[in-house]
Motif scaffolding. Structure first.
Motif, PDB file in Angstrom:
ATOM      1  N   VAL A  20      36.669  40.160  43.265  1.00 24.99           N
ATOM      2  CA  VAL A  20      36.538  40.145  44.732  1.00 24.99           C
ATOM      3  C   VAL A  20      36.526  38.748  45.347  1.00 24.99           C
ATOM      4  O   VAL A  20      36.474  38.613  46.568  1.00 24.99           O
ATOM      5  CB  VAL A  20      35.274  40.915  45.182  1.00 24.99           C
ATOM      6  N   HIS A  21      36.560  37.721  44.499  1.00 26.45           N
ATOM      7  CA  HIS A  21      36.568  36.353  45.027  1.00 26.45           C
ATOM      8  C   HIS A  21      37.645  35.537  44.327  1.00 26.45           C
ATOM      9  O   HIS A  21      37.945  35.766  43.156  1.00 26.45           O
ATOM     10  CB  HIS A  21      35.213  35.662  44.799  1.00 26.45           C
ATOM     11  N   ALA A  22      38.183  34.571  45.030  1.00 22.41           N
ATOM     12  CA  ALA A  22      39.156  33.655  44.437  1.00 22.41           C
ATOM     13  C   ALA A  22      38.471  32.789  43.374  1.00 22.41           C
ATOM     14  O   ALA A  22      37.269  32.542  43.435  1.00 22.41           O
ATOM     15  CB  ALA A  22      39.773  32.768  45.522  1.00 22.41           C
ATOM     16  N   PRO A  24      38.259  29.544  42.668  1.00 23.53           N
ATOM     17  CA  PRO A  24      37.408  28.392  42.993  1.00 23.53           C
ATOM     18  C   PRO A  24      36.076  28.782  43.624  1.00 23.53           C
ATOM     19  O   PRO A  24      35.144  27.990  43.636  1.00 23.53           O
ATOM     20  CB  PRO A  24      38.245  27.584  44.010  1.00 23.53           C
ATOM     21  N   CYS A 105      45.868  39.541  40.318  1.00 18.80           N
ATOM     22  CA  CYS A 105      46.580  39.079  41.489  1.00 18.80           C
ATOM     23  C   CYS A 105      45.814  37.947  42.182  1.00 18.80           C
ATOM     24  O   CYS A 105      46.373  36.910  42.526  1.00 18.80           O
ATOM     25  CB  CYS A 105      46.743  40.284  42.405  1.00 18.80           C
ATOM     26  N   ARG A 106      44.519  38.152  42.373  1.00 19.57           N
ATOM     27  CA  ARG A 106      43.693  37.099  42.989  1.00 19.57           C
ATOM     28  C   ARG A 106      43.706  35.837  42.153  1.00 19.57           C
ATOM     29  O   ARG A 106      43.816  34.731  42.679  1.00 19.57           O
ATOM     30  CB  ARG A 106      42.239  37.572  43.114  1.00 19.57           C
ATOM     31  N   ALA A 108      45.943  34.848  39.953  1.00 25.16           N
ATOM     32  CA  ALA A 108      47.255  34.197  39.949  1.00 25.16           C
ATOM     33  C   ALA A 108      47.448  33.357  41.196  1.00 25.16           C
ATOM     34  O   ALA A 108      48.025  32.269  41.152  1.00 25.16           O
ATOM     35  CB  ALA A 108      48.362  35.227  39.828  1.00 25.16           C
ATOM     36  N   ALA A 109      46.940  33.863  42.320  1.00 26.23           N
ATOM     37  CA  ALA A 109      47.121  33.148  43.584  1.00 26.23           C
ATOM     38  C   ALA A 109      46.100  32.035  43.777  1.00 26.23           C
ATOM     39  O   ALA A 109      46.226  31.258  44.716  1.00 26.23           O
ATOM     40  CB  ALA A 109      47.049  34.122  44.758  1.00 26.23           C
ATOM     41  N   SER A 110      45.113  31.948  42.920  1.00 29.76           N
ATOM     42  CA  SER A 110      44.066  30.948  43.174  1.00 29.76           C
ATOM     43  C   SER A 110      43.870  29.957  42.036  1.00 29.76           C
ATOM     44  O   SER A 110      43.097  29.022  42.178  1.00 29.76           O
ATOM     45  CB  SER A 110      42.737  31.627  43.536  1.00 29.76           C
ATOM     46  N   VAL A 151      48.560  42.190  47.485  1.00 32.69           N
ATOM     47  CA  VAL A 151      48.353  41.023  48.358  1.00 32.69           C
ATOM     48  C   VAL A 151      48.263  41.462  49.815  1.00 32.69           C
ATOM     49  O   VAL A 151      47.389  41.012  50.558  1.00 32.69           O
ATOM     50  CB  VAL A 151      49.487  39.998  48.167  1.00 32.69           C
ATOM     51  N   ILE A 152      49.176  42.318  50.221  1.00 33.31           N
ATOM     52  CA  ILE A 152      49.139  42.802  51.598  1.00 33.31           C
ATOM     53  C   ILE A 152      47.827  43.545  51.850  1.00 33.31           C
ATOM     54  O   ILE A 152      47.212  43.408  52.909  1.00 33.31           O
ATOM     55  CB  ILE A 152      50.361  43.699  51.879  1.00 33.31           C
ATOM     56  N   PHE A 154      44.999  42.915  50.593  1.00 32.45           N
ATOM     57  CA  PHE A 154      43.893  41.971  50.777  1.00 32.45           C
ATOM     58  C   PHE A 154      43.733  41.621  52.261  1.00 32.45           C
ATOM     59  O   PHE A 154      42.625  41.452  52.751  1.00 32.45           O
ATOM     60  CB  PHE A 154      44.143  40.679  49.997  1.00 32.45           C
ATOM     61  N   ALA A 155      44.859  41.459  52.950  1.00 31.11           N
ATOM     62  CA  ALA A 155      44.808  41.052  54.356  1.00 31.11           C
ATOM     63  C   ALA A 155      44.613  42.250  55.282  1.00 31.11           C
ATOM     64  O   ALA A 155      44.241  42.085  56.439  1.00 31.11           O
ATOM     65  CB  ALA A 155      46.078  40.301  54.744  1.00 31.11           C
ATOM     66  N   LEU A 156      44.891  43.435  54.773  1.00 32.48           N
ATOM     67  CA  LEU A 156      44.782  44.650  55.583  1.00 32.48           C
ATOM     68  C   LEU A 156      43.897  45.658  54.856  1.00 32.48           C
ATOM     69  O   LEU A 156      44.378  46.704  54.412  1.00 32.48           O
ATOM     70  CB  LEU A 156      46.175  45.233  55.839  1.00 32.48           C
ATOM     71  N   PRO A 157      42.616  45.335  54.741  1.00 30.73           N
ATOM     72  CA  PRO A 157      41.732  46.195  53.938  1.00 30.73           C
ATOM     73  C   PRO A 157      41.609  47.616  54.480  1.00 30.73           C
ATOM     74  O   PRO A 157      41.243  48.518  53.742  1.00 30.73           O
ATOM     75  CB  PRO A 157      40.388  45.453  53.957  1.00 30.73           C
TER      76      PRO A 157
ATOM     77  N   ALA B  22      43.847  27.573  46.748  1.00 28.13           N
ATOM     78  CA  ALA B  22      43.176  28.723  47.340  1.00 28.13           C
ATOM     79  C   ALA B  22      42.198  28.263  48.425  1.00 28.13           C
ATOM     80  O   ALA B  22      41.701  27.138  48.390  1.00 28.13           O
ATOM     81  CB  ALA B  22      42.427  29.511  46.260  1.00 28.13           C
ATOM     82  N   GLN B 119      41.330  36.639  58.051  1.00 26.38           N
ATOM     83  CA  GLN B 119      41.879  37.802  57.353  1.00 26.38           C
ATOM     84  C   GLN B 119      42.706  38.661  58.310  1.00 26.38           C
ATOM     85  O   GLN B 119      43.808  39.106  57.982  1.00 26.38           O
ATOM     86  CB  GLN B 119      40.731  38.627  56.748  1.00 26.38           C
ATOM     87  N   PHE B 126      51.438  39.702  58.539  1.00 19.07           N
ATOM     88  CA  PHE B 126      52.173  40.578  57.623  1.00 19.07           C
ATOM     89  C   PHE B 126      52.807  41.740  58.396  1.00 19.07           C
ATOM     90  O   PHE B 126      53.924  42.161  58.093  1.00 19.07           O
ATOM     91  CB  PHE B 126      51.252  41.112  56.515  1.00 19.07           C
ATOM     92  N   PHE B 154      53.347  32.352  40.945  1.00 16.07           N
ATOM     93  CA  PHE B 154      52.183  31.479  40.785  1.00 16.07           C
ATOM     94  C   PHE B 154      51.785  31.379  39.314  1.00 16.07           C
ATOM     95  O   PHE B 154      51.381  30.319  38.839  1.00 16.07           O
ATOM     96  CB  PHE B 154      50.985  32.006  41.579  1.00 16.07           C
TER      97      PHE B 154
END
Lengths: 162, 162
Positions: A20-22, A24, A105-106, A108-110, A151-152, A154-157, B22, B119, B126, B154
């Motif tokens: 649930v967190h990136a 870093p 996914c998180r 990989a992006a972070s 990913v989408i 994440f921004a549109l929960p 991130a 967010q 998107f 990534f």
């Protein structure tokens, strides 16, 4: 508590937090607090946060592959909508459902080139996953579809409405 | 340096840093250092890191939409391979090419409900992007394909070989 269970608790805590967190945002201190382990003990089990994260990825992927990916492929629809919208790892936080996070996914992006082994582990995992999805360009395309939905999401929960 | 250019330098620095790291890894201090702005000046221009990030997203999206998304759609292939593998924002770090990062994708995977306005801004973006890609389920599917390729990229910065 045996050493074994202390190690396992650190791994479980890392899985929960990285879901649930990136990367870093998840510190060794927070992992230890979540696991109920003294920070001084952490480095008895893992050389670094990256080492623990790699172990957490191994464990989480073993579960996810068996419990989600393989059954989904067996149904003939490798991207079940419910899973894509709400991926989870059984046994993790929130009663086994983590609604809006996918650890791989998180991560990989972070992660960056500052965590080369973790980055490579994720790359290998995606390769294995793509192979399970038919391999070649078809496998990668199907995996991209799934990862993109995550990913989408994440921004549109609340989900996509149109 | 005018106030205007100080603000712009903060926005550019945020775009550059959020392109390759991130959200939790990009602190106000690092943004100020990159921009050559005293930290004490930061809050004269932005109320918080989230406020700056939203402005950076607005600016980056305006450029990316005009310079990458619209031309790609005009060619009839909304997911040009080169862009999907190597998205960039002209004018950003590394001579305009940031090989393995997509700001929107990274941000979506690294913000949480602790940054609700950022967010939501990403979710709106998107939605706009999906509309440009045909809207409805087709638009979302095309966008998911693109975002998924970015996420996989990534973890596999050298590219997919099979």
């Amino acid at each position: 508590m045996t050493s074994n269970s202390t190690r396992e608790r650190l791994v479980e805590a890392a899985i929960d937090l990285l879901h649930v967190h990136a990367y870093p945002a998840v510190g060794v201190q927070a992992i230890c607090e979540s696991a109920g382990v003294r920070k001084g003990s952490f480095y008895h089990f893992f050389g670094s946060k990256e080492d623990l994260a790699i172990t957490a990825v191994d464990e989480a992927w073993a579960r996810y592959r068996t419990l989600v990916v393989e059954p989904a492929i067996a149904t003939g629809d490798p991207i079940p909508t419910a899973e894509a919208e709400s991926p989870c790892l059984p046994g993790s936080a929130d009663g086994g459902r983590v609604p809006h996070g996918c650890m791989f996914c998180r991560l990989a992006a972070s992660v960056t080139e500052q965590e080369p082994r973790l980055q490579q582990r994720l790359g290998d995992l995606f390769g294995e996953w793509a192979d399970m999805l038919g391999g070649g360009s078809e496998g990668w395309a199907t995996l991209a579809d799934l990862q993109g939905r995550l990913v989408i999401g994440f921004a549109l929960p609340e989900g996509v409405t149109s």
